[in-house]
Design a protein around this motif. Sequence first.
Motif, PDB file in Angstrom:
ATOM      1  N   UNK A 160       0.838  -1.200   0.000  1.00 23.71           N
ATOM      2  CA  UNK A 160       0.000   0.000   0.000  1.00 23.71           C
ATOM      3  C   UNK A 160       0.873   1.249   0.000  1.00 23.71           C
ATOM      4  N   UNK A 161       1.892   1.258   0.848  1.00 26.11           N
ATOM      5  CA  UNK A 161       2.782   2.416   0.902  1.00 26.11           C
ATOM      6  C   UNK A 161       3.542   2.577  -0.416  1.00 26.11           C
ATOM      7  N   UNK A 162       3.948   1.461  -1.009  1.00 27.14           N
ATOM      8  CA  UNK A 162       4.655   1.505  -2.290  1.00 27.14           C
ATOM      9  C   UNK A 162       3.793   2.146  -3.366  1.00 27.14           C
ATOM     10  N   UNK A 211       2.129   6.743  -6.821  1.00 24.80           N
ATOM     11  CA  UNK A 211       1.078   7.642  -7.302  1.00 24.80           C
ATOM     12  C   UNK A 211       1.425   9.090  -6.987  1.00 24.80           C
ATOM     13  N   UNK A 212       1.918   9.345  -5.776  1.00 25.13           N
ATOM     14  CA  UNK A 212       2.281  10.711  -5.407  1.00 25.13           C
ATOM     15  C   UNK A 212       3.440  11.234  -6.245  1.00 25.13           C
ATOM     16  N   UNK A 223       2.996  -1.330 -11.600  1.00 29.34           N
ATOM     17  CA  UNK A 223       1.992  -2.335 -11.242  1.00 29.34           C
ATOM     18  C   UNK A 223       2.604  -3.734 -11.260  1.00 29.34           C
ATOM     19  N   UNK A 224       3.468  -3.995 -12.242  1.00 26.77           N
ATOM     20  CA  UNK A 224       4.039  -5.335 -12.392  1.00 26.77           C
ATOM     21  C   UNK A 224       5.178  -5.603 -11.424  1.00 26.77           C
TER      22      UNK A 224
END
Length: 382
Positions: free
Chosen positions: A71-73, A78-79, A141-142
């Motif tokens: 989640x943090x990754x 995204x940020x 994502x991968x």
Amino acid sequence: MIKGLDGLRAVAAMAVVAYHINFLARSGTGPVAEAAAVGWIGVDLFFTISGFILFLPFARAARDGGSVPLRRYFVRRARRILPAYWLNLFILVTLTVPVLMTTGRGWSIIASNATFTAEYAGLPSVNVVYWSLYCELAFYVALPVMALAFIRRRWIAGLIGAVVVGCAYRFAVVSTVDGVDSYFSLIMQFPGVIDQFAFGMTAGAIWVTLERRAEPIRMAIAMSLVAGGAAGVVLIAWVIQRSIGLETYWSGSSDWGPWAIVTLRPLLSACFAAVIIGVCARPSWIRSALELRPVRYLGLVSYGIYLWHLPIIRGLAEEVEGRGRSSAFYLVAFAAVMALSTAWAALSYHFVEKRFLGGGQRPAPPAEPTPHVPMPEVAARS
């Protein structure tokens, strides 16, 4: 912070800007113009750096018996990419193509650009350079899945697997898709570039191994990696640019048949991986040059430079069209575009990006591979 890495980002950004100066002066003459014509290799360097730096947390966590909170990754990724990207898209749409907001197809184009799906949907990108960011997002994502094949001693098998997947995909495209003048849009998307990121991940796996060594690698080895990698980049770029030709390369119509487009581009990433390890692993005059404050700053804001340089080039094209294609023209045009792009990138970084990155602070991995020193459990958590 890994010393030398921001400088390499700056080199990649400047190479891409130099290449796109060709929009201002097609068929330029002189050594500067010819050197600028191979600046497309900057994207390959960006891909390799991404594979290297983003895989490091996964490799270190596996080495130390931990894990990377996904989640943090994903939140951090995204940020890092979305605020500057959406700002660029918003300004370009409202200032340069506001007509897109007046039709249904226009809003489809805007939505597909905003969600990184334009290339896959067959819709135009508002900013041509967005294509590589679609690749980056797919890699983000991968990566957690790819990392499973690269951690610990499995990286050789992981690299082989990524090369097989990438080559098979590119061969399938060239062999089965007819009626196109260029395979660029189809090839330079995931998984067509998976092996380019994988070579960067391989460099990351080797780097984590070097961190456990009692002594850093010898200077002769580091310089051999830099020299060999750089020579390989020059050779491959020359083969594609001069022996095959870019248009022939992307059309798959050279004497090499489909094999040029299947094999050559990932080799650039293999060479860049060697350069990254050689430059960053030991202090040297090369690393010192890359660590100069102006160079490091260009690397820090290189994402913004990449986003803004092409719209700026197109904006200047009408002003300078027909005013010369000499080396002097290229140098002046490059300086102007870099200055304007850096200004926009600085505004984006300091007023937008840093707000989403916690003040712009980065994780601070060791500046160079250092001996692994076991720490008491309490101290390690502090």
